[in-house]
Structure formats: C-alpha cells, structure tokens
Design a protein around this motif. Structure first.
Motif, PDB file in Angstrom:
ATOM      1  N   GLU A 132       6.493  18.673 -23.273  1.00  0.00           N
ATOM      2  CA  GLU A 132       6.768  19.506 -22.099  1.00  0.00           C
ATOM      3  C   GLU A 132       8.261  19.514 -21.780  1.00  0.00           C
ATOM      4  O   GLU A 132       8.830  20.556 -21.457  1.00  0.00           O
ATOM      5  N   ALA A 133       8.900  18.343 -21.898  1.00  0.00           N
ATOM      6  CA  ALA A 133      10.338  18.248 -21.623  1.00  0.00           C
ATOM      7  C   ALA A 133      11.135  19.079 -22.620  1.00  0.00           C
ATOM      8  O   ALA A 133      12.101  19.762 -22.249  1.00  0.00           O
ATOM      9  N   SER A 134      10.740  19.053 -23.882  1.00  0.00           N
ATOM     10  CA  SER A 134      11.431  19.842 -24.900  1.00  0.00           C
ATOM     11  C   SER A 134      11.251  21.330 -24.642  1.00  0.00           C
ATOM     12  O   SER A 134      12.216  22.101 -24.694  1.00  0.00           O
ATOM     13  N   ARG A 135      10.035  21.739 -24.349  1.00  0.00           N
ATOM     14  CA  ARG A 135       9.774  23.161 -24.070  1.00  0.00           C
ATOM     15  C   ARG A 135      10.592  23.634 -22.865  1.00  0.00           C
ATOM     16  O   ARG A 135      11.155  24.724 -22.873  1.00  0.00           O
ATOM     17  N   ALA A 136      10.651  22.795 -21.834  1.00  0.00           N
ATOM     18  CA  ALA A 136      11.395  23.168 -20.630  1.00  0.00           C
ATOM     19  C   ALA A 136      12.896  23.280 -20.924  1.00  0.00           C
ATOM     20  O   ALA A 136      13.563  24.211 -20.449  1.00  0.00           O
ATOM     21  N   SER A 138      26.256  24.276 -24.751  1.00  0.00           N
ATOM     22  CA  SER A 138      26.343  23.816 -23.368  1.00  0.00           C
ATOM     23  C   SER A 138      26.061  22.325 -23.398  1.00  0.00           C
ATOM     24  O   SER A 138      24.974  21.910 -23.835  1.00  0.00           O
ATOM     25  N   ALA A 139      27.016  21.516 -22.970  1.00  0.00           N
ATOM     26  CA  ALA A 139      26.813  20.067 -23.001  1.00  0.00           C
ATOM     27  C   ALA A 139      25.569  19.672 -22.201  1.00  0.00           C
ATOM     28  O   ALA A 139      24.758  18.859 -22.660  1.00  0.00           O
ATOM     29  N   ARG A 140      25.392  20.271 -21.043  1.00  0.00           N
ATOM     30  CA  ARG A 140      24.256  19.908 -20.189  1.00  0.00           C
ATOM     31  C   ARG A 140      22.930  20.302 -20.827  1.00  0.00           C
ATOM     32  O   ARG A 140      22.012  19.490 -20.954  1.00  0.00           O
ATOM     33  N   LEU A 141      22.821  21.555 -21.270  1.00  0.00           N
ATOM     34  CA  LEU A 141      21.565  22.020 -21.843  1.00  0.00           C
ATOM     35  C   LEU A 141      21.286  21.372 -23.200  1.00  0.00           C
ATOM     36  O   LEU A 141      20.135  21.043 -23.504  1.00  0.00           O
ATOM     37  N   SER A 145      24.766  47.182 -30.355  1.00  0.00           N
ATOM     38  CA  SER A 145      23.623  46.305 -30.128  1.00  0.00           C
ATOM     39  C   SER A 145      24.151  44.913 -29.844  1.00  0.00           C
ATOM     40  O   SER A 145      25.029  44.417 -30.555  1.00  0.00           O
ATOM     41  N   VAL A 146      23.637  44.306 -28.790  1.00  0.00           N
ATOM     42  CA  VAL A 146      24.055  42.954 -28.409  1.00  0.00           C
ATOM     43  C   VAL A 146      22.782  42.139 -28.187  1.00  0.00           C
ATOM     44  O   VAL A 146      21.825  42.641 -27.603  1.00  0.00           O
ATOM     45  N   GLY A 147      22.763  40.907 -28.689  1.00  0.00           N
ATOM     46  CA  GLY A 147      21.527  40.150 -28.559  1.00  0.00           C
ATOM     47  C   GLY A 147      21.640  38.678 -28.895  1.00  0.00           C
ATOM     48  O   GLY A 147      22.733  38.140 -29.076  1.00  0.00           O
ATOM     49  N   TYR A 148      20.468  38.076 -28.994  1.00  0.00           N
ATOM     50  CA  TYR A 148      20.342  36.659 -29.328  1.00  0.00           C
ATOM     51  C   TYR A 148      18.987  36.445 -29.979  1.00  0.00           C
ATOM     52  O   TYR A 148      18.100  37.284 -29.882  1.00  0.00           O
ATOM     53  N   ARG A 149      18.846  35.322 -30.658  1.00  0.00           N
ATOM     54  CA  ARG A 149      17.566  34.941 -31.236  1.00  0.00           C
ATOM     55  C   ARG A 149      16.958  33.863 -30.351  1.00  0.00           C
ATOM     56  O   ARG A 149      17.516  32.772 -30.226  1.00  0.00           O
ATOM     57  N   PRO A 150      15.814  34.147 -29.724  1.00  0.00           N
ATOM     58  CA  PRO A 150      15.185  33.127 -28.879  1.00  0.00           C
ATOM     59  C   PRO A 150      14.812  31.894 -29.699  1.00  0.00           C
ATOM     60  O   PRO A 150      14.363  32.010 -30.839  1.00  0.00           O
ATOM     61  N   LEU A 151      15.031  30.744 -29.106  1.00  0.00           N
ATOM     62  CA  LEU A 151      14.675  29.493 -29.770  1.00  0.00           C
ATOM     63  C   LEU A 151      13.200  29.192 -29.514  1.00  0.00           C
ATOM     64  O   LEU A 151      12.687  29.495 -28.432  1.00  0.00           O
ATOM     65  N   PRO A 152      12.507  28.590 -30.470  1.00  0.00           N
ATOM     66  CA  PRO A 152      11.096  28.271 -30.266  1.00  0.00           C
ATOM     67  C   PRO A 152      10.926  27.166 -29.227  1.00  0.00           C
ATOM     68  O   PRO A 152      11.552  26.109 -29.330  1.00  0.00           O
ATOM     69  N   GLU A 153      10.116  27.432 -28.242  1.00  0.00           N
ATOM     70  CA  GLU A 153       9.832  26.458 -27.184  1.00  0.00           C
ATOM     71  C   GLU A 153       8.629  25.641 -27.628  1.00  0.00           C
ATOM     72  O   GLU A 153       7.488  26.037 -27.415  1.00  0.00           O
ATOM     73  N   ALA A 154       8.912  24.522 -28.295  1.00  0.00           N
ATOM     74  CA  ALA A 154       7.858  23.710 -28.900  1.00  0.00           C
ATOM     75  C   ALA A 154       8.048  22.250 -28.534  1.00  0.00           C
ATOM     76  O   ALA A 154       9.041  21.858 -27.935  1.00  0.00           O
ATOM     77  N   GLY A 155       7.068  21.457 -28.913  1.00  0.00           N
ATOM     78  CA  GLY A 155       7.150  20.015 -28.709  1.00  0.00           C
ATOM     79  C   GLY A 155       6.618  19.609 -27.352  1.00  0.00           C
ATOM     80  O   GLY A 155       5.744  20.263 -26.770  1.00  0.00           O
TER      81      GLY A 155
END
Length: 166
Positions: A143-147, A96-99, A131-141
């Motif tokens: 506050e802006a990065s986590r968000a 996603s270009a925006r995200l 089975s359908v899914g995704y791997r959650p990305l680590p929300e680190a760094g």
C-alpha cells in the motif's frame, strides 16, 4: 583485505540485479492506456519552455535532456532508414528527493523508476502540433509503495498539464 571491506562484492551485485529484474518482470505492465499525451497547437520551443518551467517551478532540477529527435536524425542512415520521425523530440529527466525517498523507502525496487521522464515531440505530418506527455509508473506492491508511486504519477500529470496550458 577481502571484498567485504571494499564494499559490496560481485556476487551481491548480481543478486541485486537479478532481484531488480525479477521485480520489473513481475510488476504490472505500464498503464493500459500507455503514455499519457496532450496535444497543443503552439510552437515547439514555447511548449518546451513551458515544460521546463513546469518542472523548475516545483523546485526540481532537470538532470538530463535526451535529444531523441536529433539522435534519430543523426543515426537514420546508419541503420538503413530515411524516415524523418520527428521535427523535434526531447525527453527531460529529473527526480524529486521527497517523492523518490518515499517510493524507495516503501519498496527499494522502485529505484527502477528514477529518474522520472516527461517528453515532447512534433512530427513532420502534424507541423504546429506538439505532443507533450509522460509514461505513468505502475502502482504496484505494498500500500505504501502504491501510494508513493501514485504521488509521482500525480506530479508527472501536473507537470504535463501545466506545460500544455491546462
């Protein structure tokens, strides 16, 4: 002319690679629960169609489809295995270009998470269950990065929910 006028020199590339690797190593491991997977009782092709549409319906473009199941079937004998892991298995890669921009503006090392991936598979021991899914990305760094990464995770969760009919 020197390397400066031709772009980034090899030393800079090595420093960038080392920095990205250090960030990946120091970042928290993927979510403790691992991949987020939903199981549905439908034909594989129907779930695949729904997954593809869930991505496209958000204005996103699938950059690549990795045919994991076909690759494992094709290479099994080459690595000394006769085990049939999947009836079918694919991973769809997209961004996603925006995200992506928000995540990388917050922390350039978030480039490691692009492209995003969702997957689906059916195993021989559970025919008719996909089975359908995704791997959650680590929300680190920061506050802006986590968000920013939290928004990516929400996108991935929404795509999987739509594809699984929830």
């Amino acid at each position: 002319m020197g390397t400066q006028s031709q772009g980034l020199g090899p030393a800079w590339r090595w420093r960038l690679a080392a920095g990205l690797m250090a960030c990946a190593i120091s970042a928290p491991a993927m979510a403790a629960d691992g991949p987020q997977i939903r199981q549905v009782e439908r034909a594989y092709e129907d779930v695949r169609f729904d997954l593809e549409n869930a991505i496209i319906n958000r204005g996103l473009v699938i950059d690549h489809v990795s045919n994991v199941g076909e690759m494992l079937a094709r290479t099994g004998a080459d690595v000394g295995s006769q085990t049939e892991v999947f009836v079918s298995a694919e991973a769809m890669l997209f961004c996603s270009a925006r995200l992506s921009r928000a995540a990388m503006e917050a922390a350039p090392e978030n480039v490691a998470f692009c492209p995003y991936s969702v997957f689906l598979y059916e195993t021989p021991d559970a025919p008719g269950t996909v089975s359908v899914g995704y791997r959650p990305l680590p929300e680190a760094g920061s506050e802006a990065s986590r968000a920013a990464i939290a928004e990516v995770n929400a996108l991935l969760a929404g795509i999987v929910e739509e594809a699984s009919g929830e």
